[in-house]
Design a protein around this motif. Structure first.
Motif, PDB file in Angstrom:
ATOM      1  N   ASP A   1     106.747  59.033  51.222  1.00 28.83           N
ATOM      2  CA  ASP A   1     107.627  58.079  51.899  1.00 28.83           C
ATOM      3  C   ASP A   1     107.442  58.128  53.409  1.00 28.83           C
ATOM      4  O   ASP A   1     107.447  57.096  54.083  1.00 28.83           O
TER       5      ASP A   1
ATOM      6  N   CYS B   1     114.003  53.239  48.639  1.00 31.07           N
ATOM      7  CA  CYS B   1     113.972  54.544  49.303  1.00 31.07           C
ATOM      8  C   CYS B   1     114.874  54.526  50.531  1.00 31.07           C
ATOM      9  O   CYS B   1     114.985  53.509  51.222  1.00 31.07           O
TER      10      CYS B   1
ATOM     11  N   SER C   1     114.190  50.930  52.620  1.00 31.68           N
ATOM     12  CA  SER C   1     113.245  49.927  52.139  1.00 31.68           C
ATOM     13  C   SER C   1     113.937  48.586  52.050  1.00 31.68           C
ATOM     14  O   SER C   1     115.144  48.494  51.773  1.00 31.68           O
TER      15      SER C   1
ATOM     16  N   LYS D   1     104.999  49.042  52.496  1.00 33.81           N
ATOM     17  CA  LYS D   1     106.177  48.882  51.652  1.00 33.81           C
ATOM     18  C   LYS D   1     106.419  50.188  50.901  1.00 33.81           C
ATOM     19  O   LYS D   1     105.504  50.765  50.320  1.00 33.81           O
ATOM     20  N   THR D   2     107.665  50.681  50.917  1.00 30.93           N
ATOM     21  CA  THR D   2     107.935  51.998  50.366  1.00 30.93           C
ATOM     22  C   THR D   2     108.490  51.982  48.953  1.00 30.93           C
ATOM     23  O   THR D   2     108.462  52.997  48.272  1.00 30.93           O
TER      24      THR D   2
ATOM     25  N   SER E   1     114.044  49.470  59.051  1.00 32.62           N
ATOM     26  CA  SER E   1     113.548  48.994  57.764  1.00 32.62           C
ATOM     27  C   SER E   1     112.038  49.176  57.672  1.00 32.62           C
ATOM     28  O   SER E   1     111.334  49.215  58.677  1.00 32.62           O
ATOM     29  N   ASP E   2     111.536  49.251  56.416  1.00 32.81           N
ATOM     30  CA  ASP E   2     110.085  49.318  56.230  1.00 32.81           C
ATOM     31  C   ASP E   2     109.431  47.954  56.393  1.00 32.81           C
ATOM     32  O   ASP E   2     108.207  47.848  56.399  1.00 32.81           O
TER      33      ASP E   2
ATOM     34  N   ARG F   1     104.267  56.211  54.185  1.00 34.24           N
ATOM     35  CA  ARG F   1     104.430  54.769  54.056  1.00 34.24           C
ATOM     36  C   ARG F   1     105.225  54.183  55.217  1.00 34.24           C
ATOM     37  O   ARG F   1     104.856  53.144  55.764  1.00 34.24           O
TER      38      ARG F   1
ATOM     39  N   ASP G   1     115.266  58.394  46.608  1.00 36.68           N
ATOM     40  CA  ASP G   1     114.090  57.660  46.151  1.00 36.68           C
ATOM     41  C   ASP G   1     114.272  57.409  44.660  1.00 36.68           C
ATOM     42  O   ASP G   1     114.549  58.347  43.911  1.00 36.68           O
TER      43      ASP G   1
END
Length: 215
Positions: free
Chosen positions: A87, A100, A120, A96-97, A140-141, A90, A14
């Motif tokens: 995280d 990360c 992310s 949206k992170t 994916s985020d 999220r 992160d």
């Protein structure tokens, strides 16, 4: 249809956490993992000295793995824990992170062991250097993206995960933040929860009294 099962958190990178060289934090002894942001590349290697089932080893029995994070006061242990929880929240909520990466060990819908790489969208899909026998699934985020095989999203993969948080020291931030996860047993979280309930029930700052006045 069977679904992906996440068993163990292995790694976190992160950009809000900046240790020396910032190659990420290994959270399991089972793998050696690092991330180089400038190359957007993950290096993953199994630890041949790792003892399987050292802690008992059954999902319905004991912990699959345990990893100690040690350091002096102020080194960032609590900050790291809060980043992991943030995280996870999220990714679970489809938010949206920020930059990360989280890597979990688990099994896919065909019960094959594989690593699940949550990332992310700001980083794009990271490249991976690893042994050929390791299987991966990317998540994916982004709500518009799916895994490489099109089976699931990060939010769907985490929807059945429950996280418990225990923390017994207090700071003023503990009273401001919402519950950190599904089971927040921290002292600050419990006090904050009761304070919120008292406010909703109008108990805070309320003094009730009666008096009888004679004519």
């Amino acid at each position: 249809r069977p679904m992906n099962i996440l068993k163990n958190l292995l790694f976190l990178w992160d950009n809000r956490f900046q240790p020396e060289e910032n190659q990420g934090i290994i959270l399991s002894g089972a793998y050696k993992i690092s991330y180089i942001q400038s190359r957007n590349r993950l290096t993953i290697q199994k630890n041949t000295d790792y003892l399987e089932a050292f802690w008992g080893g059954s999902m319905g029995d004991r912990a699959l793995d345990c990893f100690a994070i040690v350091g002096d006061n102020g080194a960032g242990k609590t900050r790291l824990m809060n980043l992991i929880l943030d995280d996870l929240r999220r990714f679970t909520n489809g938010e949206k992170t920020g930059p990360c990466i989280m890597i979990f060990e688990g099994t896919d819908h065909e019960e094959q062991e594989r690593l699940f790489v949550f990332y992310s969208q700001e980083l794009e899909k990271p490249k991976i250097d690893a042994e050929q026998e390791l299987l991966f699934e990317y998540l994916s985020d982004s709500p518009d993206r799916r895994s490489g095989c099109g089976r699931t999203s990060a939010k769907t993969a985490l929807k059945n995960m429950k996280t418990a948080y225990f923390h017994h020291s207090l700071s003023f931030h503990d009273f401001e933040n919402l519950k950190k996860c599904s089971y927040d047993f921290s002292l600050g979280g419990l006090l904050s929860s009761h304070s919120q309930m008292d406010h909703e029930m109008h108990y805070n700052g309320c003094l009730l009294y009666t008096s009888d006045a004679a004519d």
